[in-house]
Write a protein that holds these residues in place. Structure first.
Motif, PDB file in Angstrom:
ATOM      1  N   UNK A   1      -9.819  -3.839 -10.478  1.00  0.00           N
ATOM      2  CA  UNK A   1      -9.999  -3.131 -11.732  1.00  0.00           C
ATOM      3  C   UNK A   1     -11.446  -2.723 -11.896  1.00  0.00           C
ATOM      4  N   UNK A   2     -11.661  -1.678 -12.720  1.00  0.00           N
ATOM      5  CA  UNK A   2     -13.019  -1.266 -13.017  1.00  0.00           C
ATOM      6  C   UNK A   2     -13.381  -1.689 -14.434  1.00  0.00           C
ATOM      7  N   UNK A   3     -14.545  -1.270 -14.906  1.00  0.00           N
ATOM      8  CA  UNK A   3     -15.027  -1.694 -16.213  1.00  0.00           C
ATOM      9  C   UNK A   3     -14.171  -1.140 -17.348  1.00  0.00           C
ATOM     10  N   UNK A   4     -13.437  -0.054 -17.117  1.00  0.00           N
ATOM     11  CA  UNK A   4     -12.614   0.550 -18.156  1.00  0.00           C
ATOM     12  C   UNK A   4     -11.214  -0.053 -18.204  1.00  0.00           C
ATOM     13  N   UNK A   5     -10.964  -1.046 -17.392  1.00  0.00           N
ATOM     14  CA  UNK A   5      -9.656  -1.681 -17.391  1.00  0.00           C
ATOM     15  C   UNK A   5      -8.626  -0.948 -16.573  1.00  0.00           C
ATOM     16  N   UNK A   6      -9.041  -0.050 -15.690  1.00  0.00           N
ATOM     17  CA  UNK A   6      -8.110   0.673 -14.823  1.00  0.00           C
ATOM     18  C   UNK A   6      -7.989  -0.061 -13.492  1.00  0.00           C
ATOM     19  N   UNK A   7      -6.759  -0.187 -13.033  1.00  0.00           N
ATOM     20  CA  UNK A   7      -6.472  -0.888 -11.793  1.00  0.00           C
ATOM     21  C   UNK A   7      -6.010   0.109 -10.739  1.00  0.00           C
ATOM     22  N   UNK A   8      -6.438  -0.149  -9.496  1.00  0.00           N
ATOM     23  CA  UNK A   8      -6.074   0.720  -8.379  1.00  0.00           C
ATOM     24  C   UNK A   8      -5.232  -0.089  -7.401  1.00  0.00           C
ATOM     25  N   UNK A   9      -4.060   0.434  -7.108  1.00  0.00           N
ATOM     26  CA  UNK A   9      -3.147  -0.290  -6.231  1.00  0.00           C
ATOM     27  C   UNK A   9      -2.455   0.693  -5.283  1.00  0.00           C
ATOM     28  N   UNK A  10      -2.265   0.286  -4.054  1.00  0.00           N
ATOM     29  CA  UNK A  10      -1.599   1.123  -3.041  1.00  0.00           C
ATOM     30  C   UNK A  10      -0.396   0.378  -2.491  1.00  0.00           C
ATOM     31  N   UNK A  11       0.683   1.107  -2.298  1.00  0.00           N
ATOM     32  CA  UNK A  11       1.902   0.552  -1.704  1.00  0.00           C
ATOM     33  C   UNK A  11       2.121   1.243  -0.361  1.00  0.00           C
ATOM     34  N   UNK A  12       2.073   0.469   0.705  1.00  0.00           N
ATOM     35  CA  UNK A  12       2.293   1.019   2.054  1.00  0.00           C
ATOM     36  C   UNK A  12       3.551   0.416   2.645  1.00  0.00           C
ATOM     37  N   UNK A  13       4.340   1.268   3.332  1.00  0.00           N
ATOM     38  CA  UNK A  13       5.561   0.814   4.015  1.00  0.00           C
ATOM     39  C   UNK A  13       5.667   1.532   5.352  1.00  0.00           C
ATOM     40  N   UNK A  14       6.281   0.867   6.342  1.00  0.00           N
ATOM     41  CA  UNK A  14       6.486   1.491   7.633  1.00  0.00           C
ATOM     42  C   UNK A  14       7.406   0.672   8.512  1.00  0.00           C
ATOM     43  N   UNK A  15       8.276   1.332   9.271  1.00  0.00           N
ATOM     44  CA  UNK A  15       9.209   0.641  10.173  1.00  0.00           C
ATOM     45  C   UNK A  15       9.799   1.654  11.144  1.00  0.00           C
ATOM     46  N   UNK A  16      10.453   1.122  12.206  1.00  0.00           N
ATOM     47  CA  UNK A  16      11.078   1.957  13.232  1.00  0.00           C
ATOM     48  C   UNK A  16      12.563   2.112  12.925  1.00  0.00           C
TER      49      UNK A  16
ATOM     50  N   UNK B   1      -2.732   8.672  -7.320  1.00  0.00           N
ATOM     51  CA  UNK B   1      -4.014   9.020  -6.706  1.00  0.00           C
ATOM     52  C   UNK B   1      -3.740   9.981  -5.557  1.00  0.00           C
ATOM     53  N   UNK B   2      -4.118  11.249  -5.712  1.00  0.00           N
ATOM     54  CA  UNK B   2      -3.815  12.232  -4.673  1.00  0.00           C
ATOM     55  C   UNK B   2      -5.052  12.725  -3.934  1.00  0.00           C
ATOM     56  N   UNK B   3      -6.115  11.937  -3.978  1.00  0.00           N
ATOM     57  CA  UNK B   3      -7.283  12.274  -3.161  1.00  0.00           C
ATOM     58  C   UNK B   3      -6.928  12.118  -1.681  1.00  0.00           C
ATOM     59  N   UNK B   4      -7.639  12.819  -0.785  1.00  0.00           N
ATOM     60  CA  UNK B   4      -7.321  12.736   0.651  1.00  0.00           C
ATOM     61  C   UNK B   4      -7.295  11.301   1.163  1.00  0.00           C
ATOM     62  N   UNK B   5      -6.235  10.964   1.900  1.00  0.00           N
ATOM     63  CA  UNK B   5      -6.110   9.657   2.528  1.00  0.00           C
ATOM     64  C   UNK B   5      -5.504   8.578   1.663  1.00  0.00           C
ATOM     65  N   UNK B   6      -5.124   8.894   0.405  1.00  0.00           N
ATOM     66  CA  UNK B   6      -4.602   7.866  -0.483  1.00  0.00           C
ATOM     67  C   UNK B   6      -3.082   7.867  -0.597  1.00  0.00           C
ATOM     68  N   UNK B   7      -2.470   9.037  -0.588  1.00  0.00           N
ATOM     69  CA  UNK B   7      -1.013   9.124  -0.690  1.00  0.00           C
ATOM     70  C   UNK B   7      -0.512  10.021   0.431  1.00  0.00           C
ATOM     71  N   UNK B   8       0.366   9.481   1.302  1.00  0.00           N
ATOM     72  CA  UNK B   8       0.812  10.242   2.462  1.00  0.00           C
ATOM     73  C   UNK B   8       2.212   9.813   2.871  1.00  0.00           C
ATOM     74  N   UNK B   9       2.806  10.619   3.716  1.00  0.00           N
ATOM     75  CA  UNK B   9       4.197  10.418   4.184  1.00  0.00           C
ATOM     76  C   UNK B   9       4.269  10.994   5.590  1.00  0.00           C
ATOM     77  N   UNK B  10       4.798  10.218   6.561  1.00  0.00           N
ATOM     78  CA  UNK B  10       4.800  10.720   7.915  1.00  0.00           C
ATOM     79  C   UNK B  10       5.874  10.096   8.801  1.00  0.00           C
ATOM     80  N   UNK B  11       6.101  10.748   9.934  1.00  0.00           N
ATOM     81  CA  UNK B  11       7.060  10.298  10.946  1.00  0.00           C
ATOM     82  C   UNK B  11       6.517  10.700  12.315  1.00  0.00           C
ATOM     83  N   UNK B  12       6.707   9.830  13.311  1.00  0.00           N
ATOM     84  CA  UNK B  12       6.407  10.255  14.689  1.00  0.00           C
ATOM     85  C   UNK B  12       7.421   9.635  15.641  1.00  0.00           C
ATOM     86  N   UNK B  13       7.730  10.378  16.684  1.00  0.00           N
ATOM     87  CA  UNK B  13       8.722   9.940  17.674  1.00  0.00           C
ATOM     88  C   UNK B  13       8.103   8.913  18.619  1.00  0.00           C
ATOM     89  N   UNK B  14       8.921   7.951  19.039  1.00  0.00           N
ATOM     90  CA  UNK B  14       8.470   6.922  19.971  1.00  0.00           C
ATOM     91  C   UNK B  14       8.908   7.249  21.390  1.00  0.00           C
TER      92      UNK B  14
END
Length: 247
Positions: free
Chosen positions: A197-212, A234-247
């Motif tokens: 949290x910051x001084x204004x009482x705002x909290x920053x939290x990220x939820x990450x998930x991933x699996x095959x 939070x939509x600044x670069x690198x904060x919210x994303x979605x992806x897939x890659x082949x194995x």
């Protein structure tokens, strides 16, 4: 008779002498030179054959420029499929962020594509699916809460879900149905290793998930988020994303 026998003996002697002279005139060094020459020619022929066999086949009448272009396209088609999308808040969407391609670090290759805010799978195979959503949450709605007393703070629950649509699931009306493949819930306004949290009482939290997952051709993947929490994304670069890659 004696004359004839003498002549025949003389002829035999001449033939024997001739063969002896011929054998002596064919020196061993000449045989060795000939053998080396034949061996060298055989090596050259074998090398030429290997070069011809290893060269990609070219159709009759195809010029060199067209052949090189087709060969390059075949190499590009073997690139491993991958897509990485950037998330942005769009008030017109009520259940998910707006996913963007070709923005900042987002990209796609190998026929994986973004369509109607969903990722479309090009072919059967194993894929790693991942996503992260970052939020900025205000926890100071109760001005009387104690900084050190977590029970007096308003709890804010964050959730993030990835769903898969596939004809393999079956449907009575032949319409694709969605099933959850990734889901995570987190409570904000509490001190954890991944939130602060910051001084204004705002909290920053990220939820990450991933699996095959073993996905099928034309499967579709989408994200689901709570409408009331989307404005806190939070939509600044690198904060919210979605992806897939082949194995």
């Amino acid at each position: 008779m004696e004359g004839e026998c003498k002549v025949m003996l003389d002829n035999a002697t001449v033939d024997t002498d001739a063969r002896t002279q011929t054998t002596q005139s064919f020196k061993p060094s000449s045989k060795l030179t000939t053998a080396l020459l034949l061996f060298t020619l055989c090596l050259a022929a074998a090398a030429a054959a290997v070069l011809v066999l290893n060269r990609p086949a070219k159709s009759p009448g195809q010029d060199e420029e067209t052949f090189d272009l087709h060969h390059t396209l075949r190499q590009i088609s073997n690139v491993r499929a991958a897509i990485h999308l950037k998330g942005e808040y769009n008030p017109d969407r009520k259940d998910s962020v707006e996913w963007k391609n070709q923005v900042d670090q987002s990209h796609s290759q190998g026929e994986l594509r973004l369509e109607d805010n969903e990722i479309v799978i090009p072919r059967n195979g194993l894929y790693f699916v991942y996503s992260q959503a970052s939020f900025q949450v205000s926890c100071s709605s109760n001005a009387d809460y104690d900084e050190d007393d977590t029970t007096s703070r308003p709890m804010v629950h964050l959730s993030h879900t990835v769903q898969r649509s596939s004809m393999a699931f079956g449907s009575a009306d032949d319409r694709p149905s969605y099933q959850t493949i990734l889901h995570s819930v987190r409570t904000a306004c509490q001190k954890t290793e991944s939130s602060e949290s910051d001084k204004e009482g705002k909290w920053y939290s990220a939820i990450y998930m991933g699996a095959v997952f073993n996905l099928k051709t034309n499967d579709r993947l989408k994200t689901i988020m709570q409408e009331k929490m989307l404005r806190n994304l939070e939509d600044d670069p690198g904060k919210t994303f979605f992806g897939v890659f082949a194995l």
